[in-house]
Design a protein around this motif. Structure first.
Motif, PDB file in Angstrom:
ATOM      1  N   GLY A  68       0.825  -1.092   0.081  1.00  0.00           N
ATOM      2  CA  GLY A  68       0.257   0.092   0.042  1.00  0.00           C
ATOM      3  C   GLY A  68       0.714   1.311  -0.056  1.00  0.00           C
ATOM      4  N   ALA A  69       2.148   1.030   0.369  1.00  0.00           N
ATOM      5  CA  ALA A  69       2.831   2.178   0.399  1.00  0.00           C
ATOM      6  C   ALA A  69       4.527   1.839   0.531  1.00  0.00           C
ATOM      7  CB  ALA A  69       2.340   3.300   1.461  1.00  0.00           C
ATOM      8  N   THR A  70       5.346   2.878   0.279  1.00  0.00           N
ATOM      9  CA  THR A  70       6.699   2.810   0.415  1.00  0.00           C
ATOM     10  C   THR A  70       7.156   3.625   1.531  1.00  0.00           C
ATOM     11  OG1 THR A  70       7.205   2.161  -1.930  1.00  0.00           O
ATOM     12  CG2 THR A  70       8.971   2.733  -0.496  1.00  0.00           C
ATOM     13  N   PRO A  71       7.659   3.270   2.412  1.00  0.00           N
ATOM     14  CA  PRO A  71       8.107   4.091   3.638  1.00  0.00           C
ATOM     15  C   PRO A  71       9.095   4.882   3.493  1.00  0.00           C
ATOM     16  CG  PRO A  71       8.977   1.996   4.228  1.00  0.00           C
ATOM     17  CD  PRO A  71       7.785   1.837   2.806  1.00  0.00           C
ATOM     18  N   LEU A 103      -2.529   0.464   6.091  1.00  0.00           N
ATOM     19  CA  LEU A 103      -1.454  -0.627   5.455  1.00  0.00           C
ATOM     20  C   LEU A 103      -1.002  -1.771   5.939  1.00  0.00           C
ATOM     21  CD1 LEU A 103       0.706   2.637   4.867  1.00  0.00           C
ATOM     22  CD2 LEU A 103      -1.098   1.816   3.370  1.00  0.00           C
ATOM     23  N   SER A 104       0.060  -2.475   5.470  1.00  0.00           N
ATOM     24  CA  SER A 104       0.556  -3.638   6.086  1.00  0.00           C
ATOM     25  C   SER A 104       1.780  -3.802   5.701  1.00  0.00           C
ATOM     26  CB  SER A 104      -0.295  -5.011   5.814  1.00  0.00           C
ATOM     27  OG  SER A 104      -0.109  -5.220   4.389  1.00  0.00           O
ATOM     28  N   ALA A 105       2.597  -4.730   6.422  1.00  0.00           N
ATOM     29  CA  ALA A 105       3.960  -4.849   6.201  1.00  0.00           C
ATOM     30  C   ALA A 105       4.223  -6.246   6.471  1.00  0.00           C
ATOM     31  CB  ALA A 105       4.845  -4.137   7.118  1.00  0.00           C
ATOM     32  N   THR A 106       5.100  -7.103   5.691  1.00  0.00           N
ATOM     33  CA  THR A 106       5.467  -8.355   5.752  1.00  0.00           C
ATOM     34  C   THR A 106       7.039  -8.720   6.016  1.00  0.00           C
ATOM     35  OG1 THR A 106       3.493  -8.964   4.420  1.00  0.00           O
ATOM     36  CG2 THR A 106       5.175 -10.792   4.753  1.00  0.00           C
ATOM     37  N   ALA A 107       7.354  -9.324   6.965  1.00  0.00           N
ATOM     38  CA  ALA A 107       8.768  -9.702   7.302  1.00  0.00           C
ATOM     39  C   ALA A 107       8.911 -11.372   6.974  1.00  0.00           C
ATOM     40  CB  ALA A 107       9.151  -9.149   8.756  1.00  0.00           C
ATOM     41  N   THR A 108       9.707 -11.532   6.520  1.00  0.00           N
ATOM     42  CA  THR A 108      10.170 -13.152   6.357  1.00  0.00           C
ATOM     43  C   THR A 108      11.461 -13.482   6.753  1.00  0.00           C
ATOM     44  OG1 THR A 108       8.640 -13.093   4.420  1.00  0.00           O
ATOM     45  CG2 THR A 108      10.320 -14.760   4.381  1.00  0.00           C
ATOM     46  N   PHE A 109      11.541 -14.279   7.731  1.00  0.00           N
ATOM     47  CA  PHE A 109      12.858 -14.802   8.460  1.00  0.00           C
ATOM     48  C   PHE A 109      13.064 -15.931   7.756  1.00  0.00           C
ATOM     49  CE2 PHE A 109      10.714 -11.650  11.205  1.00  0.00           C
ATOM     50  CZ  PHE A 109      11.761 -11.019  11.775  1.00  0.00           C
TER      51      PHE A 109
END
Length: 114
Positions: free
Chosen positions: A34-37, A105-111
């Motif tokens: 939804g957006a780029t910080p 908005l949302s953010a996804t972190a992949t470990f």
């Protein structure tokens, strides 16, 4: 001056895009929907999680507040308490453009441990 700030922001953003450890294939990647910080920190891979080979994806939903920081953070998809907490901690330091104030908005972190 504005061009310098934009360029500096782009450099910082690309430097923060992912964190890798010395082991090949180990690291954390972050994406935003939804957006780029303007600015963000990539979550650190907690040593305890690496030792246990804990992997997964954390998805956080939030609303951009008047201070351009995420508010009302909610874990939408969990990868376990440790990875969730590290993602929330990093996300709280994120800054968005003023035009995103009030937006969901949302953010996804992949470990990835190996």
């Amino acid at each position: 001056m504005k061009k310098i700030l934009v360029l500096l922001s782009a450099i910082l953003l690309s430097a923060c895009a992912s964190t890798k450890t010395a082991k090949s294939g180990v690291g954390v990647t972050v994406s935003f929907e939804g957006a780029t910080p303007i600015f963000y920190f990539t979550p650190a891979y907690p040593e305890a999680a690496l030792t246990k080979h804990q992997e997964g994806t954390v998805k956080i939903g939030f609303i951009v507040g008047k201070d351009r920081k995420p508010t009302n953070l909610k874990v939408l998809a969990s990868a376990g308490k440790t990875l969730d907490a590290e993602t929330l901690n990093a996300l709280e330091k994120t800054t968005f453009q003023e035009k995103y104030i009030g937006q969901s908005l949302s953010a996804t972190a992949t470990f990835k441990a190996d």
